[in-house]
Design an enzyme around this catalytic site. Structure first.
Site, PDB file in Angstrom:
ATOM      1  N   ASP B  91      -9.923   3.550 -36.131  1.00  0.00           N
ATOM      2  CA  ASP B  91      -8.882   3.850 -34.822  1.00  0.00           C
ATOM      3  C   ASP B  91      -8.804   5.477 -35.765  1.00  0.00           C
ATOM      4  O   ASP B  91      -8.546   5.641 -35.926  1.00  0.00           O
ATOM      5  CB  ASP B  91      -7.362   3.214 -36.369  1.00  0.00           C
ATOM      6  CG  ASP B  91      -6.427   3.327 -35.025  1.00  0.00           C
ATOM      7  OD1 ASP B  91      -6.227   3.938 -33.996  1.00  0.00           O
ATOM      8  OD2 ASP B  91      -5.161   2.472 -35.583  1.00  0.00           O
ATOM      9  N   ALA B  92      -9.423   6.090 -34.826  1.00  0.00           N
ATOM     10  CA  ALA B  92      -9.386   7.168 -34.557  1.00  0.00           C
ATOM     11  C   ALA B  92      -8.341   8.214 -33.933  1.00  0.00           C
ATOM     12  O   ALA B  92      -8.442   9.330 -34.017  1.00  0.00           O
ATOM     13  CB  ALA B  92     -10.548   7.904 -35.159  1.00  0.00           C
ATOM     14  N   LYS B  93      -7.688   7.416 -32.820  1.00  0.00           N
ATOM     15  CA  LYS B  93      -6.996   8.188 -31.284  1.00  0.00           C
ATOM     16  C   LYS B  93      -7.649   9.585 -31.189  1.00  0.00           C
ATOM     17  O   LYS B  93      -6.989  10.951 -31.325  1.00  0.00           O
ATOM     18  CB  LYS B  93      -6.101   8.387 -32.124  1.00  0.00           C
ATOM     19  CG  LYS B  93      -5.029   6.914 -32.250  1.00  0.00           C
ATOM     20  CD  LYS B  93      -3.702   6.924 -32.602  1.00  0.00           C
ATOM     21  CE  LYS B  93      -3.253   5.324 -32.759  1.00  0.00           C
ATOM     22  NZ  LYS B  93      -3.188   4.907 -33.881  1.00  0.00           N
ATOM     23  N   ARG B  94      -8.965   9.661 -31.044  1.00  0.00           N
ATOM     24  CA  ARG B  94     -10.251  10.668 -30.513  1.00  0.00           C
ATOM     25  C   ARG B  94      -9.327  10.468 -28.862  1.00  0.00           C
ATOM     26  O   ARG B  94      -9.454   9.850 -28.747  1.00  0.00           O
ATOM     27  CB  ARG B  94     -11.225  11.101 -30.910  1.00  0.00           C
ATOM     28  CG  ARG B  94     -11.420  10.971 -32.347  1.00  0.00           C
ATOM     29  CD  ARG B  94     -10.975  11.745 -33.281  1.00  0.00           C
ATOM     30  NE  ARG B  94     -11.115  11.933 -34.128  1.00  0.00           N
ATOM     31  CZ  ARG B  94     -10.647  11.640 -35.446  1.00  0.00           C
ATOM     32  NH1 ARG B  94     -10.070  10.991 -36.135  1.00  0.00           N
ATOM     33  NH2 ARG B  94     -11.517  11.690 -36.699  1.00  0.00           N
TER      34      ARG B  94
END
Lengths: 269, 269
Positions: B91-94
């Site tokens: 869950d890095a929202k890149r």
């Protein structure tokens, strides 16, 4: 770094150049690959060759993250090597719910000591404001980006105007020109004059000059304000100007050309 | 992991639970702090206690990144410790321009071996599609998030409907239900039925149950499809269910309660 210090630096150096350290292990000169940390060795040489010509270095974290833990080691060595008094940008495009964005802010401001971090605005207020509570630190929020995909959502018409205009106006109201900047792509020169009218005082970080094709002249004419108000980034066009043992000198020449052009535009202010 | 394997796992375990390893060094039981890697020690105990009850683990990278390089070491140990056959989410929202998003995809899919990564859509097509070119890997795109700030931009009215609807429809057209999921917050139960009508086949990753107040019952009634189509995440409500030497057993009890409730909803499909 606070706003006045940044403005003074720009005046002193006659430069609003940001050098983007998008350092890709596959693109750096081959003779560096036998060193213990080739990415840092490359960055160190580029910094030594350009540190009097630019006012900022931007590290796009993706190029370091993909190397795993040793990539973060290269990143940390690089940010520590950048001389004090030059504005540092973690181009990380982070953003999460408030609880979590706070950890991202701590990561880049406290753990690594950057002056600023780029922030993705899609998740709204509580994803952005945690980046604003640190003294002399900056959130640089994505406004209108330089890539083709900026047409997909950023340029949608909303009830309040184009989405990126709405994002920039609303987001600006959560902070001030002293702790917030916006990303505005150099490939969006047609829009930059209108954006400058909406936000007369904010600094814009402008990527997209060089490899992506944006014109420094055009964005400077339309985007400069009394404090300069621009940080124009070039990455590939500077750091990969050469690809042999003279790569640092070649990078310096490329940076010098940008700086000389900027000095001209600044003198006309 | 491919879609059929994920669907089989959900049926076999009668669970669509994702355990969120949002591991905060300041919140874990004190007796772990003297160990060489307290974050990994905590995660290992949580994984051992919950691995037969859930189908997925989600690692929010912010909690690891803020610890600097040793945080990435904890993250790497954790993802390697998760048993094969359980779906892993970074869950890095890149999200960045295409050239750079490719490096983020490599980071999470190749360097760390995750099955999926969360992706921020603001930069449009070329920021999302680089995550779709990896076999049996997934992009999980932010649609309608669980936080209060989701009102600021995601719910703006555009010429094509609400922004998040437009984002989800357009983004879905770049991939398929076999390589793309969407984040839909559990606190948005009023909207989930409408979103399910727009995207009948896609999996939704649903955070916001537990500490953020979303109702598992409501989102299950409105969001389940014939293949389940949901991964419901709980982080704090499971991993911090207890805070003493029995923390792993307490986490197991909390996870078991979610799983039992999910088995009921699945049996009604």
């Amino acid at each position: 770094m606070n706003r006045q210090e940044l403005v003074n630096l720009i005046r002193e150096r006659k430069s609003y150049l940001c050098v983007g350290l998008d350092t890709d292990i596959q693109k750096i000169p081959k003779h560096l690959l036998s060193l213990p940390d080739p990415i840092f060795a490359f960055n160190k040489a580029i910094i030594d060759a350009t540190k009097d010509l630019c006012v900022s270095y931007k590290i796009n974290t993706a190029f370091y993250e993909c190397q795993g833990i040793r990539g973060w080691e290269s990143l940390q060595r690089t940010v520590e090597y950048i001389p004090k008094g030059i504005f540092t940008i973690a181009d990380a495009k982070r953003g999460d719910i408030g609880n979590t964005s706070t950890y991202y802010a701590k990561t880049f401001f406290d753990t690594y000591g950057f002056d600023s971090v780029t922030v993705a605005p899609y998740m709204g207020r509580d994803s952005v404001t945690p980046f604003l509570g640190f003294s002399e630190k900056w959130a640089i929020v994505l406004g209108l980006t330089s890539n083709e995909g900026s047409q997909d959502f950023q340029q949608l018409q909303t009830s309040e105007g184009l989405l990126y205009e709405q994002v920039m106006k609303t987001t600006a109201s959560w902070g001030s020109p002293d702790n917030m900047m916006f990303v505005v792509g150099a490939t969006q020169a047609d829009s930059i004059a209108a954006i400058r009218r909406i936000l007369p005082d904010h600094f814009f970080l402008v990527p997209g000059v060089g490899a992506q094709g944006g014109s420094l002249k055009e964005i400077s004419e339309k985007g400069l304000n009394k404090d300069a108000g621009l940080l124009v980034n070039a990455s590939r066009a500077i750091i990969y100007a050469g690809n042999d043992e003279r790569f640092a000198e070649d990078a310096r020449e490329a940076a010098k050309a940008y700086q000389a052009e900027m000095a001209e535009y600044l003198s006309a202010l």
